[in-house]
Design an enzyme around this catalytic site. Structure first.
Site, PDB file in Angstrom:
ATOM      1  N   SER A 163       0.829  -1.187   0.000  1.00  0.00           N
ATOM      2  CA  SER A 163       0.000   0.000   0.000  1.00  0.00           C
ATOM      3  C   SER A 163       0.875   1.254   0.000  1.00  0.00           C
ATOM      4  O   SER A 163       1.781   1.337  -0.814  1.00  0.00           O
ATOM      5  CB  SER A 163      -0.933  -0.054   1.221  1.00  0.00           C
ATOM      6  N   ASP A 209      -8.669  -4.778  -5.557  1.00  0.00           N
ATOM      7  CA  ASP A 209      -8.114  -3.790  -4.622  1.00  0.00           C
ATOM      8  C   ASP A 209      -8.681  -2.406  -4.947  1.00  0.00           C
ATOM      9  O   ASP A 209      -8.513  -1.921  -6.062  1.00  0.00           O
ATOM     10  CB  ASP A 209      -6.586  -3.792  -4.797  1.00  0.00           C
TER      11      ASP A 209
END
Ligand SMILES: *[C@@H]1O[C@H](CO)[C@@H](O)[C@H](O)[C@H]1NC(C)=O
Ligand SMILES: *[C@@H]1O[C@H](CO)[C@@H](O)[C@H](O)[C@H]1NC(C)=O
Ligand SMILES: *[C@@H]1O[C@H](CO)[C@@H](O)[C@H](O)[C@H]1NC(C)=O
Ligand SMILES: *[C@@H]1O[C@H](CO)[C@@H](O)[C@H](O)[C@H]1NC(C)=O
Length: 525
Positions: free
Chosen positions: A192, A457
Site C-alpha cells: 500500500s 483492490d
C-alpha cells in the site's frame, strides 16, 4: 455487532481519544480510509505464537534515527523496530519493511513465514526487520503532532529513514554491524503506501536496496482519486451496484435542489436528521463502500460489505435480478439498514454530529495532537503530498458516490484547514506533481522490483495495474496481478483461499531466488 476499539492498537493507548474511535479505528466516520495493509488476525497470530514458542517476535528494538535528514544537528529520536534472524544464514538477505502509516507493534507476525516476507526469508535464509514509520506508534521525533512538529513528516524524510537505517543499524544478531547494504543484499518491502515507498526509495537511491517487493503499491499520487470506487463498482454484486447508483443519483438530485421536504425526508430515512450539512450526510453513505477495503479472500459471507448488499438486495428471501430492485425499495432498505443497524455499528454512542459532521473545528478529530494518533499524521501527508481524495466521479461516469464530496466541493481539503490551521489558511492543493516527478510514479524503472497487485483492490487505480494504463512487467520489474483484494499477497492464508494469490506469491519467490543468486558484495572497504 460492533468491533471493539482495540482493533487498531495505535489509538487505543490514547485514553483521551479512545471515546472517539470508530469501529475500524478511524477517528471520524467522514474521514477516508488509509492505504494501509491489514494486520494479521488473532487466529493466525495465535498459531504462530504456539508454533514458534522458542522464538520471540515481539521484542522491541530502538534505532537512533535523525530527526531531520536535512539538518543532522537537530539530533535523533528513537525509532522502533522488530527483528528476527530465525531463518538467517551467512550471505542471506536483510528484508526491511514498514507497515507505513500505523502503529507497527501489531505487525510483528509479519516477521514469520505466515507472511510473504517470512516466506522469502525462509527460502533465502534471510533476516526480517519491521521498522516503524516516523510519526506513528511510538516513533516520534517530537512529543506531539502539531503542525510545527509535523514539518519533519514527509516522503523524503521517510525515504531517508530507510537509507540511514540500512547504512547505520547494528542488527541484534551475529555480525549485526557487518550487514550494511554494501555487504549483504537488502530487500525493501511493503504494501500500500509503504509499497509505494519501496518504489520511491529505489528510484531515489538506485543500487542501495538490491531488490524490492511492493504489494498494492500506490505509486502514483492523485489529488482527485474518485477511481478508488471503480474496482468496488466493478466487482460488487451487480444488483447492489445498480441500486446504490440509483439511490446516490436521487440523493444528489434532491440535495442539490431546493425541495426541503424531500431533503429532510432522505436525512430522516438514514437517521441523519441532526446533521446540518448535506455533504456530510451524502459523504456518510461512503462508509458502506469503504467496508470493501476490509475484504480478503478469507472473508466469509458475514463480512460487513456483504451484509450491506444482502440488506439491499434480498427481499423476502429472494435476491434482486442484476438490475436491482430499483430506487424505491433500495432507498427504503438502505435507509432501514443504515438507521437501524449500521449507524450504531459505525458511531457507537456518538451523536451523528460528532461522528459524521465535519464543520465543527472544536471536534476532537481536529484538535487532538497527541502522538499515536495515526490518522492525524496520515492527514498531514494527504493534505501536503499525496491527495488521494476519495470523492465522487466526474459528470457522466457511473457513480456509486455522491458528487457533494468531490474535489470540486473541496470536501477533504476543507478538513485540512480545520485540522492544521497553523499550516493552511485555505484549502491546500497537495503537491502531487512534485511527488510524481521526484519518484516517477507510474513511470518507475527500477531493477529487481517486484510488483504484486490485485483486481479487487480499491487502490488498484493508483498502482502499476491501474485501468487503461497497460504497463507491462519485465523480468527485472515484474508485475503480477491476482484476483485478491488490498495487499492480499502479503499473507499465506489468503493464498490458501485463492489460487491466483498463491500464483503471485510463487512468482515473487521465484524472482527473489533468481535475483539473489546474482548478488555480489559491492567494492566496499
Ligand atoms: C539546523 O538546526 C540548527 C539547530 O536548530 C539551526 O540553528 C540551523 O539554522 C539549522 N540549519 C539549517 C540549514 O536549517
Ligand atoms: C513455516 O516454517 C515451518 C518450519 O520452520 C514449517 O513447519 C511451516 O509449515 C511453515 N509455514 C508455512 C505457512 O509455510
Ligand atoms: C417535494 O418533495 C416531496 C417529497 O418527495 C414531494 O412529495 C413534493 O411533491 C415535492 N415538491 C415539489 C414542489 O416538487
Ligand atoms: C444480488 O445480491 C445478492 C445479495 O448481495 C447477491 O448474493 C447476488 O449475487 C446478486 N445477484 C446479482 C445478479 O447481482
Amino acid at each position: 455487532m460492533r468491533w471493539i476499539l482495540h482493533a487498531l492498537a495505535p489509538l487505543s493507548c490514547l485514553l483521551g481519544l479512545a471515546s472517539a474511535i470508530l469501529k475500524d479505528g478511524r477517528p471520524h466516520a467522514n474521514m477516508m480510509p488509509m492505504p494501509i495493509f491489514p494486520t494479521i488476525e488473532a487466529p493466525y497470530l495465535a498459531s504462530t505464537a504456539t508454533a514458534k514458542a522458542t522464538v520471540t517476535y515481539d521484542t522491541v528494538y530502538y534505532f537512533d534515527q535523525l530527526i531531520d535528514h536535512n539538518n543532522a544537528s537537530l539530533g535523533t529520536f528513537q525509532q522502533r523496530y522488530w527483528h528476527t534472524s530465525e531463518y538467517y544464514e551467512s550471505g542471506g538477505p536483510i528484508i526491511l519493511l514498514t507497515p507505513g502509516e500505523n502503529n507497527a507493534e501489531t505487525y510483528y507476525p509479519f516477521l514469520t513465514n505466515i507472511s510473504i516476507f517470512g516466506q522469502i526469508a525462509q527460502q533465502q535464509h534471510g533476516a526480517v526487520v519491521i521498522l516503524e514509520h516516523r510519526f506513528y506508534g511510538a516513533s516520534n521525533p517530537y512529543p506531539d503532532l502539531s503542525s510545527e512538529s509535523l514539518k519533519v513528516l514527509s516522503i523524503p524524510q521517510a525515504i531517508n529513514d530507510f537509507v540511514y537505517f540500512a547504512k547505520n543499524v547494528k542488527l541484534p544478531m551475529t555480525n549485526g554491524d557487518q550487514l550494511g547494504p554494501d555487504k549483504a543484499p537488502w530487500i525493501l518491502a511493503g504494501g500500500s503506501y509503504s509499497g509505494a515507498l519501496v518504489s520511491w526509495t529505489m528510484v531515489n537511491n538506485p543500487g542501495l536496496f538490491y531488490a524490492g517487493y511492493a504489494s498494492s503499491a500506490v505509486v502514483e499520487a492523485i489529488t482527485d482519486f474518485w477511481q478508488y470506487y471503480e474496482p468496488i463498482r466493478q466487482y460488487m454484486p451487480a444488483n447492489c451496484s445498480a441500486d446504490v447508483a440509483a439511490v446516490i443519483a436521487y440523493v444528489d438530485e434532491v440535495f442539490t435542489g431546493s425541495n426541503t421536504t424531500a431533503i429532510d425526508s432522505i436525512k430522516e430515512t438514514f437517521g441523519m436528521s441532526d446533521l446540518t450539512h448535506l455533504d456530510d450526510a451524502a459523504g456518510a453513505l461512503r462508509n458502506n463502500l469503504w467496508d470493501w477495503q476490509s475484504l480478503q479472500p478469507t472473508s466469509g459471507p458475514n463480512a460487513q460489505f456483504y451484509k450491506f448488499c444482502d440488506a439491499l438486495e434480498v427481499k423476502d428471501g429472494i435476491s434482486a435480478p442484476a438490475e436491482g430492485w430499483g430506487l424505491e425499495h433500495a432507498l427504503a432498505s438502505w435507509g432501514a439498514y443504515f438507521k437501524g443497524e449500521y449507524l450504531a455499528f459505525l458511531c457507537g454512542d456518538q451523536s451523528v454530529l460528532v461522528c459524521l459532521g465535519t464543520y465543527d473545528a472544536t471536534l476532537d478529530y481536529y484538535t487532538n495532537i497527541e502522538v499515536g494518533n495515526s490518522y492525524r499524521s496520515w492527514m498531514w501527508t494527504v493534505c501536503n503530498e499525496v491527495g488521494w481524495y476519495q470523492g465522487g466521479p466526474p459528470e457522466g461516469h457511473p457513480s456509486i458516490v455522491s458528487k457533494l464530496v468531490d474535489t470540486d466541493t473541496l470536501y477533504t481539503q476543507r478538513q485540512c484547514v480545520l485540522m492544521f490551521p497553523d499550516a493552511f489558511s485555505e484549502p491546500p492543493e497537495p503537491s502531487v506533481a512534485t511527488t510524481n516527478s521526484r519518484y516517477t510514479g507510474w513511470g518507475v524503472q527500477a531493477d529487481r522490483l517486484f510488483f504484486a497487485n490485485a483486481n479487487r483492490d480499491p487502490w488498484r487505480d493508483a498502482t502499476m495495474s491501474a485501468d487503461g494504463l497497460g504497463i507491462l512487467g519485465t523480468l527485472l520489474q515484474p508485475i503480477f496481478v491476482g484476483d485478491g483484494f488490498h495487499c492480499s499477497d502479503l499473507k499465506v492464508a489468503n493464498a490458501e483461499a485463492d489460487i491466483s494469490v498463491a500464483g503471485v506469491q510463487t512468482q515473487a519467490l521465484l524472482s527473489m531466488s533468481s535475483w539473489l543468486g546474482d548478488w555480489k558484495p559491492s567494492n566496499s572497504t
